[in-house]
Design a protein around this motif. Structure first.
Motif, short mmCIF file in Angstrom:
data_model
loop_
_atom_site.label_atom_id
_atom_site.label_comp_id
_atom_site.label_asym_id
_atom_site.label_seq_id
_atom_site.Cartn_x
_atom_site.Cartn_y
_atom_site.Cartn_z
N THR A 152 0.81 -1.22 0.00
CA THR A 152 0.00 0.00 0.00
C THR A 152 0.85 1.26 0.00
O THR A 152 0.35 2.35 -0.32
N VAL A 153 2.12 1.13 0.34
CA VAL A 153 3.02 2.28 0.32
C VAL A 153 3.35 2.68 -1.11
O VAL A 153 3.77 3.80 -1.39
N ILE A 154 3.16 1.75 -2.06
CA ILE A 154 3.60 1.93 -3.43
C ILE A 154 3.08 3.23 -4.04
O ILE A 154 3.80 3.96 -4.72
N GLY A 155 1.81 3.55 -3.79
CA GLY A 155 1.17 4.68 -4.46
C GLY A 155 1.88 6.00 -4.26
O GLY A 155 1.86 6.85 -5.14
N SER A 156 2.51 6.19 -3.13
CA SER A 156 3.14 7.48 -2.83
C SER A 156 4.65 7.40 -2.79
O SER A 156 5.31 8.27 -2.25
N LEU A 157 5.23 6.37 -3.41
CA LEU A 157 6.67 6.14 -3.30
C LEU A 157 7.42 6.71 -4.49
O LEU A 157 7.75 6.00 -5.43
N GLY A 158 7.64 8.01 -4.48
CA GLY A 158 8.54 8.62 -5.45
C GLY A 158 7.96 8.89 -6.81
O GLY A 158 8.62 9.50 -7.65
N SER A 159 6.73 8.46 -7.13
CA SER A 159 6.15 8.71 -8.42
C SER A 159 5.44 10.05 -8.43
O SER A 159 5.12 10.62 -7.38
N SER A 160 5.14 10.56 -9.63
CA SER A 160 4.50 11.86 -9.74
C SER A 160 3.02 11.80 -9.40
O SER A 160 2.40 12.82 -9.22
N SER A 161 2.44 10.62 -9.32
CA SER A 161 1.04 10.48 -8.93
C SER A 161 0.83 9.10 -8.32
O SER A 161 1.61 8.17 -8.55
N VAL A 162 -0.25 8.97 -7.55
CA VAL A 162 -0.59 7.68 -6.95
C VAL A 162 -0.87 6.64 -8.02
O VAL A 162 -0.46 5.48 -7.92
N LEU A 163 -1.57 7.05 -9.09
CA LEU A 163 -1.91 6.11 -10.16
C LEU A 163 -0.66 5.55 -10.82
O LEU A 163 -0.55 4.33 -11.03
N LYS A 164 0.30 6.41 -11.13
CA LYS A 164 1.54 5.94 -11.76
C LYS A 164 2.33 5.05 -10.80
O LYS A 164 2.95 4.08 -11.22
N GLY A 165 2.29 5.39 -9.50
CA GLY A 165 2.95 4.54 -8.52
C GLY A 165 2.34 3.15 -8.46
O GLY A 165 3.05 2.15 -8.39
N LEU A 166 1.00 3.09 -8.51
CA LEU A 166 0.31 1.79 -8.46
C LEU A 166 0.57 0.98 -9.73
O LEU A 166 0.73 -0.24 -9.68
N ILE A 167 0.62 1.66 -10.88
CA ILE A 167 0.91 0.97 -12.14
C ILE A 167 2.33 0.38 -12.09
O ILE A 167 2.55 -0.78 -12.45
N ALA A 168 3.28 1.19 -11.63
CA ALA A 168 4.67 0.71 -11.53
C ALA A 168 4.77 -0.44 -10.53
O ALA A 168 5.48 -1.42 -10.78
N GLY A 169 4.07 -0.33 -9.40
CA GLY A 169 4.08 -1.40 -8.41
C GLY A 169 3.47 -2.68 -8.94
O GLY A 169 3.98 -3.78 -8.70
N ALA A 170 2.36 -2.56 -9.70
CA ALA A 170 1.73 -3.74 -10.29
C ALA A 170 2.67 -4.41 -11.30
O ALA A 170 2.73 -5.64 -11.38
N PHE A 171 3.41 -3.58 -12.05
CA PHE A 171 4.40 -4.14 -12.97
C PHE A 171 5.48 -4.91 -12.21
O PHE A 171 5.91 -5.99 -12.64
N GLY A 172 5.91 -4.36 -11.07
CA GLY A 172 6.90 -5.06 -10.26
C GLY A 172 6.38 -6.39 -9.73
O GLY A 172 7.10 -7.39 -9.71
#
Length: 509
Positions: A152-172
């Motif tokens: 759940t930390v992924i959304g706010s971890l260094g990305s420009s938006s929560v959505l992009k953070g979640l997309i990057a986390g899902a890819f991981g």
């Protein structure tokens, strides 16, 4: 107390030499991208074969704690974490360095590591019998929800938006699924022979962080730009100590979370650092400063990943259940010496056990002293021309990746992920969520599959995963974490709109 009885042995001639040498070597190994604490301890286990049990364990224990702290050096100076535990340190440490505050960031790193490490070792010394029960209360369902809390930390971890953070986390998380199912043994997403072994964390970590930096350095060198060449300010150590110790909230959150995560078998410092960073950011009145060079981000993450070290040894020494991957390797070193975890370790082999724990306590002080001294020479790293730095980082990236499993496939995976991440950064994506997905994905999946098998004999999956005090607490924290991330982004966007409106009105008037 028995600790003070054996403390003179810690400071005796040969053991003191091992303490000093292990601290310095650990700091240097930790600062090398790819040489994780687990690898460092594993590489030096053969050197302990001819040592007595006490000296051998002291060497491995000191390496464990100093490599975790040393990994922050490359994270702060070149934006490449020395180990997964230093990912969160990089988020504010490198922006501080770009602002000319590299010395200050390094000071906070080592001082916080020392404070967190002392707290973790004191927990190991005084609360081992009590906390063993807490460690045993974490079964597959609790470990699954712990991994989800980290996700759940992924959304706010260094990305420009929560959505992009979640997309990057899902890819991981998807990357983590490549290979073989950990329970059924079936292949998944293996479309080339190079992926048969899956994607392990070290090639992914180096590729996602180091290779984009190499391309950026090459680009800067070709354009004749200095890029991120920044100065090193003269920072008095006493000023850093006073400021660091005044950050009670960040130190407290980091140390407590690091201790709790260390007690959970298999979790590791990367989860401790990221969760501590996220919670410190949420409790901060100036949360928008995080990611821009906020010292509390460095303080929280470094105190967490080092307090995790001592706590991870509680279940290992008492029950033989390592609290982190590095503790698992350290357990191997313990068994090689003919010592077995359990109550007998503290009775029949009391001199070994108590001298080892005393050495861990002293090593935290040495870590701070040598870490602060080494930080004085980091200015020479910053002054290296970009084209030389790019070549050095590339060589270390290939060496660090290949040395994990002696596999060329890992090098191919590292390069592919690095190139893809370089282009992804153009669109505002960050490597942090991807790495976190790769780390936490297997933990969540393995424990869910194990829990599902257990649940079949206990009344159903829903009852097993959704009941129990610890499960309910973790689920509540997951919901709060997601809700706060969405609220924080909405608040930030509203503030920006308000500022833009104010500037527009000012121009019109």
């Amino acid at each position: 107390m028995e600790l003070f009885e054996y403390l003179p042995q810690v400071l005796s001639g040969w053991n003191l030499v091992i303490l000093v040498a292990g601290t310095v070597v650990g700091l240097l190994l930790g600062a090398t991208p790819g040489l994780s604490p687990t690898m460092a301890v594993a590489l030096l286990i053969p050197f302990t074969f001819q040592m007595d049990a006490t000296s051998g364990l002291i060497l491995l224990g000191v390496l464990y704690t100093s490599t975790v702290a040393g990994g922050a050096v490359s994270a702060i100076l070149v934006n490449i974490p020395g180990a997964p535990a230093n990912i969160a340190t990089m988020l504010d440490g490198h922006p501080m360095a770009k602002k000319g505050r590299a010395t200050e960031a390094l000071h906070y790193c080592f001082i916080s590591s020392g404070v967190g490490g002392i707290i973790g070792v004191l927990v190991l010394i005084f609360f081992t019998p009590v906390l063993v029960g807490f460690a045993l209360s974490f079964g597959p369902s609790e470990l699954f929800w712990t991994a989800i809390l980290g996700i759940t930390v992924i959304g706010s971890l260094g990305s420009s938006s929560v959505l992009k953070g979640l997309i990057a986390g899902a890819f991981g998380i998807w990357i983590a699924l490549i290979g073989f199912n950990p329970v059924a043994g079936t292949e998944r997403f293996v479309f080339t022979e190079h992926l048969q072994g899956g994607v392990t964390i070290i090639p992914a970590l180096i590729g996602l962080f180091a290779i984009p930096q190499v391309f950026q350095m090459i680009e800067m060198a070709r354009q004749g730009r200095a890029g991120e060449t920044f100065g090193m300010e003269q920072r008095p150590v006493w000023a850093s100590v006073v400021y660091n110790l005044s950050k009670v909230r960040a130190l407290g959150i980091g140390s407590v979370i690091g201790t709790l995560v260390g007690l959970i078998p298999g979790a590791g410092g990367q989860i401790a650092g990221l969760i501590a960073y996220d919670q410190t950011k949420k409790f901060s009145p100036d949360s928008e400063a995080f990611g821009q060079g906020e010292p509390e981000g460095v303080v929280a993450s470094e105190s967490a990943n080092n307090s995790m070290v001592g706590a991870s040894l509680v279940p290992m020494l008492s029950l033989g259940i390592p609290g982190s991957p590095t503790a698992a390797v350290l357990l191997g070193g313990l068994l090689i010496q003919g010592l077995f975890p359990g109550p007998d370790l503290f009775t029949e082999h009391a001199p070994v056990a108590w001298t080892f724990m005393g050495a861990l306590l002293v090593s935290q002080v040495l870590l701070v002293i040598f870490g602060l001294y080494i930080s004085r020479f980091s200015k020479y790293i910053i002054r290296i021309p970009k084209h030389y730095m790019a070549a050095a980082v590339a060589i270390l990236a290939v060496f660090g990746t290949y040395s994990v499993q002696n596999s060329v496939s890992d090098v191919y995976i590292m390069m592919t992920m690095g190139v893809a991440m370089y282009f992804a950064t153009w669109f505002g994506f960050s490597p942090g969520p991807v790495v976190l997905g790769i780390i936490l994905g297997p933990i969540a999946e393995t424990n869910f599959l194990q829990g599902e098998m257990i649940a079949q004999a206990m009344g159903g999956t829903a009852q097993y995963f959704l009941t129990g005090n610890i499960n309910i607490l973790l689920i509540s924290l997951c919901v709060l974490s997601i809700g706060y991330s969405i609220f924080a982004e909405y608040r930030t966007k509203a503030k920006r709109r308000s500022q833009e409106t104010g500037r527009t009105i000012g121009v019109q008037s």
